[in-house]
Design a protein around this motif. Structure first.
Motif, PDB file in Angstrom:
ATOM      1  N   PHE A 292      -6.535   2.394  -3.526  1.00 24.35           N
ATOM      2  CA  PHE A 292      -5.128   2.593  -3.215  1.00 24.35           C
ATOM      3  C   PHE A 292      -4.831   3.878  -2.646  1.00 24.35           C
ATOM      4  N   THR A 293      -5.636   4.892  -3.223  1.00 25.82           N
ATOM      5  CA  THR A 293      -5.421   6.215  -2.797  1.00 25.82           C
ATOM      6  C   THR A 293      -6.196   6.429  -1.316  1.00 25.82           C
ATOM      7  N   TYR A 294      -7.235   5.770  -1.326  1.00 25.87           N
ATOM      8  CA  TYR A 294      -7.968   5.799   0.090  1.00 25.87           C
ATOM      9  C   TYR A 294      -7.254   4.984   1.258  1.00 25.87           C
ATOM     10  N   MET A 295      -6.396   3.864   0.938  1.00 27.95           N
ATOM     11  CA  MET A 295      -5.873   3.034   1.863  1.00 27.95           C
ATOM     12  C   MET A 295      -4.546   3.768   2.240  1.00 27.95           C
TER      13      MET A 295
ATOM     14  N   ILE B 180       0.804  -1.229   0.069  1.00 26.25           N
ATOM     15  CA  ILE B 180      -0.235   0.010  -0.002  1.00 26.25           C
ATOM     16  C   ILE B 180       0.821   1.254  -0.028  1.00 26.25           C
ATOM     17  N   LYS B 181       2.127   1.318   0.755  1.00 24.37           N
ATOM     18  CA  LYS B 181       2.586   2.484   1.182  1.00 24.37           C
ATOM     19  C   LYS B 181       3.634   2.773  -0.071  1.00 24.37           C
ATOM     20  N   ILE B 182       4.336   1.594  -0.806  1.00 18.12           N
ATOM     21  CA  ILE B 182       5.222   1.947  -1.916  1.00 18.12           C
ATOM     22  C   ILE B 182       4.466   1.841  -3.206  1.00 18.12           C
ATOM     23  N   SER B 183       3.483   1.210  -3.314  1.00 13.50           N
ATOM     24  CA  SER B 183       2.927   1.015  -4.871  1.00 13.50           C
ATOM     25  C   SER B 183       2.368   2.362  -5.195  1.00 13.50           C
TER      26      SER B 183
END
Length: 312
Positions: A124-127, A114-117
């Motif tokens: 993904f933006t929300y996470m 989640i952090k690096i991708s």
């Protein structure tokens, strides 16, 4: 060639290998916990990665401790197998920390993804925004799932002890074991599903991160900030790929342990016993080498130890 616990050489071989692996694993995980606790004492706060690493280091430390005690008692004092509830409790506690180890490892893998991708999908933006708040709940969920696993294993071990103590003949014992295998098949399927889910989380996280790296490199321009981003992708991928390799070995061992539900002490049991200590040791070592703060402290500690040894 068959190994048996009746052989003194076999017992000695098992305990020497297990003790060496346990000592290495305890030292590595104690190092992670110590460094993080010292850092917390200085700044009085933990970031999300440090929370996961601290939880992971503690669960692996206690898993190795309990596993060594269980191996020592079952190998050298087999009469403890028939003392209620010593072995049942040890098995339950051991499996609690093992399941916790697996789930927290998967959470760490998902966190890196989640952090690096760099996916632009809404999810993904929300996470990325919410992941730091979700981490404590992920750790709590790992504890609850681990507790369920430990209760299931306690029930299996308790019923197995009851059958062993109440079977007077070999034929009666075999019949009871067949009934027990049929009765506990849903339990083993449930445990296998829990382990498989943790493995799939780690696997999909690695695949998504690999795809993100490929996309980023294909669209990359000669920009220093982008190069740093690619370096972060590559470093994380090395850690996750090594994690998947060791996780795959450990997952195979777990499935073998569920399928190979036997009290025979042969080569398969020996391999299962030895390989259970590899994952919490090897993966913790790669986590140290992939974390700049931990790696710097690790190298400094090794230098100090080397200097003291040379002075002697």
């Amino acid at each position: 060639s068959q190994y048996t616990f009746n052989s003194t050489s076999y017992r000695n071989t098992v305990m020497v290998i297990v003790t060496l692996q346990t000592f290495a694993g305890l030292w590595i995980n104690a190092f992670i916990v110590s460094v993080l606790c010292i850092a917390w004492a200085k700044k009085r706060t933990f970031n999300s990665v440090e929370k996961i690493l601290l939880f992971l280091g503690c669960s692996r430390f206690w898993f190795l401790c309990i596993s060594w005690v269980y191996s020592f008692l079952s190998t050298n004092y087999s009469w403890c197998n028939f003392v209620h509830p010593i072995l049942q409790l040890l098995v339950a506690i051991q499996n609690f920390f093992e399941a916790s180890n697996l789930w927290v490892s998967s959470c760490l893998c998902g966190f890196y993804c989640i952090k690096i991708s760099n996916f632009r999908h809404t999810f993904f933006t929300y996470m990325k925004v919410k992941i730091d708040r979700i981490v404590p709940w992920l750790l709590l969920g790992s504890v609850l799932l681990s507790l369920v696993t430990s209760i299931l294993f306690y029930d299996v071990k308790d019923k197995a002890l009851y059958i062993s103590c109440n079977s007077t003949t070999r034929e009666d014992l075999l019949k009871q074991r067949v009934r027990m295998d049929e009765h506990f098949l849903p339990v083993f399927v449930t445990i296998g599903f829990i382990f498989s889910t943790a493995f799939m989380v780690a696997l999909f996280s690695a695949i998504l991160l690999l795809f993100s790296l490929w996309r980023h490199k294909s669209n990359m321009q000669t920009n220093s900030m982008k190069n740093l981003s690619v370096d972060a992708h590559i470093k994380a991928m090395k850690s996750i790929l090594f994690f998947l390799f060791t996780y795959g070995i450990n997952f195979t061992r777990l499935i073998l342990r569920l399928i190979y539900n036997s009290n025979r002490d042969d080569l398969v049991t020996f391999v299962i016993l030895v390989f259970q200590y590899i994952f919490p040791t090897a993966h913790s070592l790669i986590l140290i080498l992939s974390n700049p703060k931990l790696e710097k402290t690790w190298l400094r500690t090794l230098s100090c130890v080397k200097c003291k040894v040379c002075m002697r």
